[in-house]
Scaffold this motif. Structure first.
Motif, mmCIF file in Angstrom:
data_model
loop_
_atom_site.group_PDB
_atom_site.id
_atom_site.type_symbol
_atom_site.label_atom_id
_atom_site.label_comp_id
_atom_site.label_asym_id
_atom_site.label_seq_id
_atom_site.Cartn_x
_atom_site.Cartn_y
_atom_site.Cartn_z
ATOM 1 N N LEU A 133 -8.435 1.762 2.420
ATOM 2 C CA LEU A 133 -8.280 2.460 1.230
ATOM 3 C C LEU A 133 -6.639 2.827 1.300
ATOM 4 O O LEU A 133 -6.145 3.015 2.509
ATOM 5 C CB LEU A 133 -9.166 3.616 1.753
ATOM 6 C CG LEU A 133 -10.642 3.015 1.385
ATOM 7 C CD1 LEU A 133 -11.633 4.345 1.629
ATOM 8 C CD2 LEU A 133 -11.055 2.330 0.026
ATOM 9 N N PRO A 134 -6.087 3.456 0.241
ATOM 10 C CA PRO A 134 -4.777 4.328 0.322
ATOM 11 C C PRO A 134 -5.079 5.578 0.882
ATOM 12 O O PRO A 134 -4.877 6.538 -0.010
ATOM 13 C CB PRO A 134 -4.591 4.179 -1.169
ATOM 14 C CG PRO A 134 -5.757 4.342 -2.134
ATOM 15 C CD PRO A 134 -6.766 3.495 -1.209
ATOM 16 N N SER A 135 -5.580 5.668 2.062
ATOM 17 C CA SER A 135 -5.635 7.083 2.756
ATOM 18 C C SER A 135 -5.787 7.128 4.113
ATOM 19 O O SER A 135 -5.650 5.692 4.514
ATOM 20 C CB SER A 135 -7.368 7.533 2.236
ATOM 21 O OG SER A 135 -8.335 6.625 2.629
ATOM 22 N N THR A 136 -5.908 7.942 4.814
ATOM 23 C CA THR A 136 -5.687 8.021 6.393
ATOM 24 C C THR A 136 -6.726 6.784 6.715
ATOM 25 O O THR A 136 -7.956 6.726 6.086
ATOM 26 C CB THR A 136 -5.922 9.165 6.846
ATOM 27 O OG1 THR A 136 -6.210 9.032 8.446
ATOM 28 C CG2 THR A 136 -7.147 9.919 6.522
ATOM 29 N N GLU A 137 -6.721 6.053 7.900
ATOM 30 C CA GLU A 137 -7.620 5.132 8.455
ATOM 31 C C GLU A 137 -8.910 6.092 8.696
ATOM 32 O O GLU A 137 -9.979 5.380 8.983
ATOM 33 C CB GLU A 137 -7.038 4.344 9.510
ATOM 34 C CG GLU A 137 -5.687 3.726 9.428
ATOM 35 C CD GLU A 137 -4.569 4.879 9.716
ATOM 36 O OE1 GLU A 137 -4.245 5.319 11.013
ATOM 37 O OE2 GLU A 137 -4.112 5.495 8.800
ATOM 38 N N TYR A 173 0.168 4.318 0.340
ATOM 39 C CA TYR A 173 -0.120 5.274 1.479
ATOM 40 C C TYR A 173 0.732 4.843 2.857
ATOM 41 O O TYR A 173 1.417 5.657 3.484
ATOM 42 C CB TYR A 173 -1.504 5.347 1.849
ATOM 43 C CG TYR A 173 -1.644 6.595 2.962
ATOM 44 C CD1 TYR A 173 -2.006 8.128 2.547
ATOM 45 C CD2 TYR A 173 -1.789 6.284 4.160
ATOM 46 C CE1 TYR A 173 -2.070 8.721 3.768
ATOM 47 C CE2 TYR A 173 -2.107 7.109 5.160
ATOM 48 C CZ TYR A 173 -2.398 8.431 4.620
ATOM 49 O OH TYR A 173 -2.714 9.343 5.789
ATOM 50 N N SER A 180 -16.104 6.268 5.986
ATOM 51 C CA SER A 180 -16.243 7.587 6.311
ATOM 52 C C SER A 180 -17.879 7.866 6.074
ATOM 53 O O SER A 180 -18.387 8.424 7.106
ATOM 54 C CB SER A 180 -15.478 8.718 5.954
ATOM 55 O OG SER A 180 -15.516 8.509 4.496
ATOM 56 N N GLU A 202 -10.505 7.958 7.313
ATOM 57 C CA GLU A 202 -11.461 8.042 6.066
ATOM 58 C C GLU A 202 -12.034 6.650 5.704
ATOM 59 O O GLU A 202 -12.991 6.730 4.986
ATOM 60 C CB GLU A 202 -10.622 8.528 4.939
ATOM 61 C CG GLU A 202 -10.392 10.173 4.991
ATOM 62 C CD GLU A 202 -9.411 10.744 3.767
ATOM 63 O OE1 GLU A 202 -9.199 9.956 2.878
ATOM 64 O OE2 GLU A 202 -9.001 11.805 3.966
ATOM 65 N N TRP A 203 -11.626 5.885 6.211
ATOM 66 C CA TRP A 203 -12.181 4.140 6.167
ATOM 67 C C TRP A 203 -13.771 4.437 6.429
ATOM 68 O O TRP A 203 -14.132 4.400 7.657
ATOM 69 C CB TRP A 203 -11.409 3.185 6.744
ATOM 70 C CG TRP A 203 -10.083 3.138 6.182
ATOM 71 C CD1 TRP A 203 -9.399 4.027 5.228
ATOM 72 C CD2 TRP A 203 -9.085 2.126 6.548
ATOM 73 N NE1 TRP A 203 -8.053 3.122 5.138
ATOM 74 C CE2 TRP A 203 -7.915 2.154 5.861
ATOM 75 C CE3 TRP A 203 -9.231 1.084 7.481
ATOM 76 C CZ2 TRP A 203 -6.751 1.445 6.032
ATOM 77 C CZ3 TRP A 203 -7.842 0.305 7.605
ATOM 78 C CH2 TRP A 203 -6.773 0.645 6.881
ATOM 79 N N ARG A 229 -2.828 1.280 11.788
ATOM 80 C CA ARG A 229 -3.313 0.758 10.544
ATOM 81 C C ARG A 229 -3.155 -0.917 10.478
ATOM 82 O O ARG A 229 -4.080 -1.489 10.023
ATOM 83 C CB ARG A 229 -2.346 1.281 9.268
ATOM 84 C CG ARG A 229 -2.798 1.463 8.101
ATOM 85 C CD ARG A 229 -2.087 2.332 7.195
ATOM 86 N NE ARG A 229 -2.307 2.243 5.956
ATOM 87 C CZ ARG A 229 -3.397 3.247 5.392
ATOM 88 N NH1 ARG A 229 -4.125 4.011 6.202
ATOM 89 N NH2 ARG A 229 -3.585 3.049 4.042
ATOM 90 N N ASP A 288 -5.907 11.931 14.253
ATOM 91 C CA ASP A 288 -5.497 10.918 13.461
ATOM 92 C C ASP A 288 -5.575 9.464 14.280
ATOM 93 O O ASP A 288 -5.202 8.480 13.500
ATOM 94 C CB ASP A 288 -4.085 10.978 12.867
ATOM 95 C CG ASP A 288 -3.832 12.015 11.670
ATOM 96 O OD1 ASP A 288 -4.840 12.202 10.967
ATOM 97 O OD2 ASP A 288 -2.794 12.620 11.698
ATOM 98 N N ASP A 303 0.580 -1.251 -0.081
ATOM 99 C CA ASP A 303 0.011 0.016 -0.222
ATOM 100 C C ASP A 303 0.892 1.131 -0.093
ATOM 101 O O ASP A 303 1.790 1.490 0.889
ATOM 102 C CB ASP A 303 -1.042 0.157 1.200
ATOM 103 C CG ASP A 303 -1.631 1.260 1.271
ATOM 104 O OD1 ASP A 303 -2.542 1.605 0.382
ATOM 105 O OD2 ASP A 303 -1.558 1.909 2.441
#
Length: 207
Positions: free
Chosen positions: A69-73, A30, A78, A75-76, A43, A88, A28
């Motif tokens: 997702l390849p984004s901050t956790e 990110y 969301s 945002e999973w 993560r 965070d 991943d």
């Protein structure tokens, strides 16, 4: 780093949730940008939770595609409010009637800032990991309507801020420590299966 923090975590079985989570993280983009060890552990814990509860197969589609997702956790999930954060740091998981199966992994204890864990009405089975005792900030924990079994971990006594606990319609047994009577205001248990001197709410009235 992961095994230094949680020595019981192993990667010998390539098909284990832990190995699958690590493989995903290594692939991943990110994740590979993260320099904060706490973020990496967070993560990893969420990824293990996903694989351990059969995320790729049994989770409802709308939840399944919103994780890893390849984004901050934070945002999973969301749009579905699956994950709650303070900055965070993940402080809440909401996955009610979401198709979760199999077991809760011990690595969930790495999410030590969790305050809300609402995963009732799923098909989780097996024992509650003793690592739930690491949830020192936990306020609201709803695990009812699952096939969880075994004894309530003694480490639950460490949840000194716990306000609401739901363990109804499970196969858990044991007791809720009297030390939790001060913070605990809402306790829902299966009468006759779990002893709780200060619990006032039951599936059926206790006689």
């Amino acid at each position: 780093m992961i095994q230094e923090t949680m020595p019981s975590t192993t990667f010998e079985d390539s098909d284990s949730a832990q190995s699958r989570a690590l493989d995903w993280m290594l692939g991943d983009a990110y994740t590979l940008t993260l320099a904060d060890n706490d973020r990496i552990l967070q993560r990893f814990a969420l990824a293990v939770f996903y694989f351990s509860t059969n995320g790729p197969t049994s989770w409802l589609f709308e939840n399944r595609i919103a994780w890893l997702l390849p984004s901050t956790e934070c945002e999973w999930g969301s749009e579905l409010h699956n994950v709650g954060c303070n900055g965070d740091v993940v402080t809440a998981i909401y996955l009610v009637d979401a198709g979760l199966e199999k077991n809760l992994p011990k690595e969930i204890g790495l999410l030590s800032s969790l305050e809300y864990l609402q995963i009732f009405s799923n098909d989780l089975e097996g024992a509650l990991p003793s690592e739930i005792g690491l949830f020192h900030d936990m306020v609201w924990m709803e695990l009812g309507h699952n096939d969880l079994s075994g004894m309530v971990p003694a480490e639950i006594v460490n949840l000194s801020n716990l306000f609401t606990l739901d363990l109804t319609d499970t196969n858990l047994s044991g007791s809720i420590p009297s030390e939790l009577c001060v913070p605990l205001q809402n306790a829902f248990i299966d009468c006759g299966e779990i002893e709780c001197d200060c619990c006032t709410d039951y599936v059926d009235p206790c006689e």
